[in-house]
Design an enzyme around this catalytic site. Sequence first.
Site, PDB file in Angstrom:
ATOM      1  N   THR A 115       0.795  -1.238   0.000  1.00  0.00           N
ATOM      2  CA  THR A 115       0.000   0.000   0.000  1.00  0.00           C
ATOM      3  C   THR A 115       0.826   1.286   0.000  1.00  0.00           C
ATOM      4  OG1 THR A 115      -1.550   1.247   1.394  1.00  0.00           O
ATOM      5  CG2 THR A 115      -0.095  -0.256   2.526  1.00  0.00           C
ATOM      6  N   TYR A 139      -2.171   0.053  10.113  1.00  0.00           N
ATOM      7  CA  TYR A 139      -2.344  -0.701   8.860  1.00  0.00           C
ATOM      8  C   TYR A 139      -1.070  -0.600   8.001  1.00  0.00           C
ATOM      9  CZ  TYR A 139      -3.875  -1.456   4.016  1.00  0.00           C
ATOM     10  OH  TYR A 139      -3.958  -1.855   2.702  1.00  0.00           O
TER      11      TYR A 139
HETATM   12  N1  LIG Z   1      -8.418  -1.201  -0.883  1.00  0.00           N
HETATM   13  C1  LIG Z   1      -7.458  -0.302  -1.035  1.00  0.00           C
HETATM   14  O1  LIG Z   1      -7.713   0.885  -1.197  1.00  0.00           O
HETATM   15  C2  LIG Z   1      -6.019  -0.746  -1.050  1.00  0.00           C
HETATM   16  C3  LIG Z   1      -5.026   0.243  -1.167  1.00  0.00           C
HETATM   17  C4  LIG Z   1      -3.689  -0.153  -1.178  1.00  0.00           C
HETATM   18  C5  LIG Z   1      -3.364  -1.494  -1.085  1.00  0.00           C
HETATM   19  N2  LIG Z   1      -4.346  -2.430  -0.961  1.00  0.00           N
HETATM   20  C6  LIG Z   1      -3.948  -3.839  -0.843  1.00  0.00           C
HETATM   21  O2  LIG Z   1      -4.496  -4.568  -1.932  1.00  0.00           O
HETATM   22  C7  LIG Z   1      -4.772  -5.902  -1.538  1.00  0.00           C
HETATM   23  C8  LIG Z   1      -6.210  -6.269  -1.855  1.00  0.00           C
HETATM   24  O3  LIG Z   1      -7.060  -5.405  -1.104  1.00  0.00           O
HETATM   25  P1  LIG Z   1      -8.627  -5.326  -1.313  1.00  0.00           P
HETATM   26  O4  LIG Z   1      -8.971  -3.907  -1.552  1.00  0.00           O
HETATM   27  O5  LIG Z   1      -9.081  -6.352  -2.298  1.00  0.00           O
HETATM   28  O6  LIG Z   1      -9.109  -5.699   0.164  1.00  0.00           O
HETATM   29  P2  LIG Z   1     -10.450  -6.401   0.662  1.00  0.00           P
HETATM   30  O7  LIG Z   1     -11.546  -6.163  -0.303  1.00  0.00           O
HETATM   31  O8  LIG Z   1     -10.618  -5.996   2.069  1.00  0.00           O
HETATM   32  O9  LIG Z   1     -10.076  -7.935   0.588  1.00  0.00           O
HETATM   33  C9  LIG Z   1      -9.235  -8.553   1.524  1.00  0.00           C
HETATM   34  C10 LIG Z   1      -9.666  -9.991   1.671  1.00  0.00           C
HETATM   35  O10 LIG Z   1      -8.855 -10.604   2.681  1.00  0.00           O
HETATM   36  C11 LIG Z   1      -9.683 -11.445   3.413  1.00  0.00           C
HETATM   37  N3  LIG Z   1      -9.188 -11.719   4.754  1.00  0.00           N
HETATM   38  C12 LIG Z   1      -9.214 -10.928   5.852  1.00  0.00           C
HETATM   39  N4  LIG Z   1      -8.724 -11.566   6.917  1.00  0.00           N
HETATM   40  C13 LIG Z   1      -8.376 -12.806   6.491  1.00  0.00           C
HETATM   41  C14 LIG Z   1      -7.833 -13.945   7.121  1.00  0.00           C
HETATM   42  N5  LIG Z   1      -7.570 -13.975   8.445  1.00  0.00           N
HETATM   43  N6  LIG Z   1      -7.601 -15.048   6.389  1.00  0.00           N
HETATM   44  C15 LIG Z   1      -7.895 -15.065   5.074  1.00  0.00           C
HETATM   45  N7  LIG Z   1      -8.423 -14.024   4.420  1.00  0.00           N
HETATM   46  C16 LIG Z   1      -8.664 -12.909   5.121  1.00  0.00           C
HETATM   47  C17 LIG Z   1     -11.011 -10.719   3.503  1.00  0.00           C
HETATM   48  O11 LIG Z   1     -12.021 -11.660   3.798  1.00  0.00           O
HETATM   49  P3  LIG Z   1     -13.483 -11.166   4.272  1.00  0.00           P
HETATM   50  O12 LIG Z   1     -14.025 -10.353   3.157  1.00  0.00           O
HETATM   51  O13 LIG Z   1     -14.218 -12.455   4.446  1.00  0.00           O
HETATM   52  O14 LIG Z   1     -13.233 -10.399   5.511  1.00  0.00           O
HETATM   53  C18 LIG Z   1     -11.134 -10.142   2.109  1.00  0.00           C
HETATM   54  O15 LIG Z   1     -11.807 -11.017   1.235  1.00  0.00           O
HETATM   55  C19 LIG Z   1      -4.428  -5.959  -0.047  1.00  0.00           C
HETATM   56  O16 LIG Z   1      -3.108  -6.449   0.106  1.00  0.00           O
HETATM   57  C20 LIG Z   1      -4.477  -4.516   0.404  1.00  0.00           C
HETATM   58  O17 LIG Z   1      -3.661  -4.280   1.534  1.00  0.00           O
HETATM   59  C21 LIG Z   1      -5.667  -2.087  -0.952  1.00  0.00           C
END
Ligand SMILES: NC(=O)c1ccc[n+]([C@@H]2O[C@H](COP(=O)([O-])OP(=O)(O)OC[C@H]3O[C@@H](n4cnc5c(N)ncnc54)[C@H](OP(=O)(O)O)[C@@H]3O)[C@@H](O)[C@H]2O)c1
Length: 303
Positions: A115, A139
């Site tokens: 991130t 985070y």
């Molecule tokens: N969203 C942003 O703006 C953003 C910005 C920068 C970087 N990123 C990075 O991009 C990547 C993808 O993010 P995203 O936006 O797709 O996030 P997201 O929609 O929150 O998806 C994260 C997933 O991880 C799962 N998860 C949480 N705890 C877990 C556990 N203990 N074991 C297994 N799975 C678990 C969640 O499951 P549940 O849905 O069932 O809780 C969810 O499906 C991540 O590495 C994030 O840090 C995101």
Amino acid sequence: MTKHDMAGNRPRILLIGANGQVGWELRRTLAGLGEVIAASLEGEYGPVIDLLDPASLARLIADSQPDAVVNAAAYTAVDKAETDHETARRINADAVGELGALLAARGTPIIHYSTDFVFPGTLDRPYTEDDQPAPLNVYGETKLGGERALLESGARALIFRTSWVYGARGANFLLTMLRLLRERDELRVVDDQIGSPTWSRMLAEMTAMILYRVLRGELDLDEVGGLYHLTGSGQVSWYGFASAILEASGLESSLIPIPSTDYPAPAKRPLYSVLDNRRFRETFGLAMPDWRISLDQCLEELR
Ligand SMILES: NC(=O)c1ccc[n+]([C@@H]2O[C@H](COP(=O)([O-])OP(=O)(O)OC[C@H]3O[C@@H](n4cnc5c(N)ncnc54)[C@H](OP(=O)(O)O)[C@@H]3O)[C@@H](O)[C@H]2O)c1
């Protein structure tokens, strides 16, 4: 030719976090590359994986025997992490290190995401991979821990640092804005945090294009592995992003720009977290389009 081409069998790709907003897109974009084993916390599309349980991670790798892994799972509740440091650290840092160690032992490549929140946001130019991280919140600190643990594990890894991810599914700014703009006549949006909106679909497509070349043996992760910044092109404030959403949606509402100080949140955010994508562009010959183009395409799809 790789062993897969010669044998005519399809590579096995383990996708962790298949139900997240990026994971959901990856399930589609990775499908042409091989057999996707889509693991998630609830097991909606395949095996169950809980990153809080290291034994389940080892079992998943042993059972699925992957040729490559994409990890889209993370603890992404930025404000909640401030009071739930331990869980965030275990999912975003410890589990990523454990995954790295398991994959290093079998020589399996991995693509992982990090991130813009690893940076403090004090520069007046886009951050490069060589700039020193200094997260402002838990985070960001735990995601930085994950980057380091993965790099130190010796796994053949690509880490894509991305930012401001939105898409047609999941909890994100675009969907929240569309809902609030429908519900309210007036909306106050922060105008002093600048970043680069990134469409989850584009992130998943870039990932698939890179992984295709990794699986064919065209990209050697011993040479090109490591950290890359990968975001939509251009930059904008949350208010600017909201204005573009309002305009493109044709909804009747009005927006008022406010400073971050008028919108207090538990986690501190960087004021400027634009990431310089040059290393990614020059290494892989790919770049994401301007954020406005992706926003229009995503909205077209939502319509
Ligand atoms: N969203 C942003 O703006 C953003 C910005 C920068 C970087 N990123 C990075 O991009 C990547 C993808 O993010 P995203 O936006 O797709 O996030 P997201 O929609 O929150 O998806 C994260 C997933 O991880 C799962 N998860 C949480 N705890 C877990 C556990 N203990 N074991 C297994 N799975 C678990 C969640 O499951 P549940 O849905 O069932 O809780 C969810 O499906 C991540 O590495 C994030 O840090 C995101």
